[in-house]
Design an enzyme around this catalytic site. Structure first.
Site, mmCIF file in Angstrom:
data_model
loop_
_atom_site.group_PDB
_atom_site.id
_atom_site.type_symbol
_atom_site.label_atom_id
_atom_site.label_comp_id
_atom_site.label_asym_id
_atom_site.label_seq_id
_atom_site.Cartn_x
_atom_site.Cartn_y
_atom_site.Cartn_z
ATOM 1 N N ASP A 85 -5.254 8.670 -3.481
ATOM 2 C CA ASP A 85 -6.087 7.776 -2.934
ATOM 3 C C ASP A 85 -7.213 9.283 -1.960
ATOM 4 O OD1 ASP A 85 -3.731 9.183 -1.407
ATOM 5 O OD2 ASP A 85 -3.094 6.965 -1.293
ATOM 6 N N ASP B 217 5.836 -0.021 7.134
ATOM 7 C CA ASP B 217 5.531 -1.351 6.271
ATOM 8 C C ASP B 217 5.346 -1.518 4.734
ATOM 9 O OD1 ASP B 217 3.210 -0.172 5.636
ATOM 10 O OD2 ASP B 217 2.020 -0.948 6.728
ATOM 11 N N HIS C 158 3.877 -0.055 2.445
ATOM 12 C CA HIS C 158 2.275 0.166 1.651
ATOM 13 C C HIS C 158 2.648 1.528 0.789
ATOM 14 C CE1 HIS C 158 2.073 3.367 5.042
ATOM 15 N NE2 HIS C 158 1.286 4.043 4.153
ATOM 16 N N GLU D 211 -2.357 -1.346 2.206
ATOM 17 C CA GLU D 211 -1.312 -1.979 3.355
ATOM 18 C C GLU D 211 -1.101 -3.851 2.769
ATOM 19 O OE1 GLU D 211 -1.385 0.191 5.452
ATOM 20 O OE2 GLU D 211 -2.650 1.066 6.104
#
Length: 259
Positions: free
Chosen positions: A66, A135, A137, A142
């Site tokens: 990314d 979380d 991801h 996300e």
């Protein structure tokens, strides 16, 4: 999923490096590289094996997972700069063999599509290194990301921006948008190495490994992949309901060592 529980973060780093070295020594390879704090020990281990053990990356290519939108490659927190400082500048990748997304692209969607094409032209990723967010991801996919998503532009959640603020002068300096490989793109890699260390990751790990497959925990999509190795230290494994089973079944010898 192959769940491998190891005593310490150093053991996780060495075991991940074993998998990557095994792939690289087989011949020309395509590696998927992640940034962040999770893979740093693995990169240090690979650098040591290059310098002292003759491990060469001259026949390898690499694709970054990314990139922040709005940061030039020269920015110290761009993932181009980070991966070079942490790993690739210290080994012998050939010039042009490490590929990343252009965070300054005028047309991010076109950049994402072109990146997909470059991965395909290289023959796909052999081994992809992954971390997991608190979380759930992976990459910058996300919660509520499509499980079939491809490389695209994404808006970061407040939690992810707070998690990444430690790399910047202030939380407000963390870019709002990123380009990231999608969950579908990640799952195209032939071998996934998901690394997690520390109690802060334990809840996300349990949801990804033992919870239902769903967009609320993006990492759970990795359950659909045929070859995933989840490398955990004791703290990151602490919330697993079937921890004893994994230790008895998988911890002694990773499956790739028997292939």
């Amino acid at each position: 999923m192959e769940i491998i529980i190891l005593p310490t973060p150093d053991d996780v780093a060495r075991t991940a490096a074993d998998a990557i070295e095994d792939q690289v020594r087989r011949g020309p390879s395509v590696l998927g590289l992640a940034t962040g704090s999770t893979p740093l020990g693995t990169y240090r281990e690979l650098i040591d094996r290059h310098r002292n053990g003759g491990l060469s990356f001259a026949a390898a290519q690499a694709f970054l997972l990314d990139e922040y939108v709005g940061l030039p490659a020269s920015h110290p927190q761009s993932y181009h700069s980070v991966i070079r400082a942490e790993f690739t500048a210290s080994v012998d990748f050939n010039a042009g063999a490490v590929h990343g997304l252009d965070g300054m692209a005028r047309d991010p969607q076109a950049e994402a599509a072109e990146y997909e094409a470059r991965i395909a032209a290289a023959g796909g990723v052999d081994v992809q290194i992954l971390g997991i967010g608190t979380d759930g991801h992976v990459g910058f996919n996300e919660p509520m990301s499509s499980l079939a998503s491809r490389t695209r532009i994404k808006t970061l959640t407040r939690q992810t921006r707070l998690d990444n603020a430690r790399f910047f002068d202030a939380a407000e300096d963390v870019p709002d948008h990123v380009l990231t490989q999608g969950l579908g793109t990640i799952r195209d890699a032939r071998h996934l190495l998901l690394l997690a260390m520390g109690e802060a990751k334990a809840e996300a790990v349990a949801a990804a490994v033992e919870g239902p497959v769903g967009a609320f925990c993006p990492a759970s999509a990795l359950q659909l992949h045929p070859h995933v190795s989840v490398l955990l230290d004791e703290a990151a494994a602490s919330r697993l309901a079937h921890r004893g089973y994994y230790q008895d079944t998988f911890s002694r010898k990773p499956a790739w060592q028997g292939l």
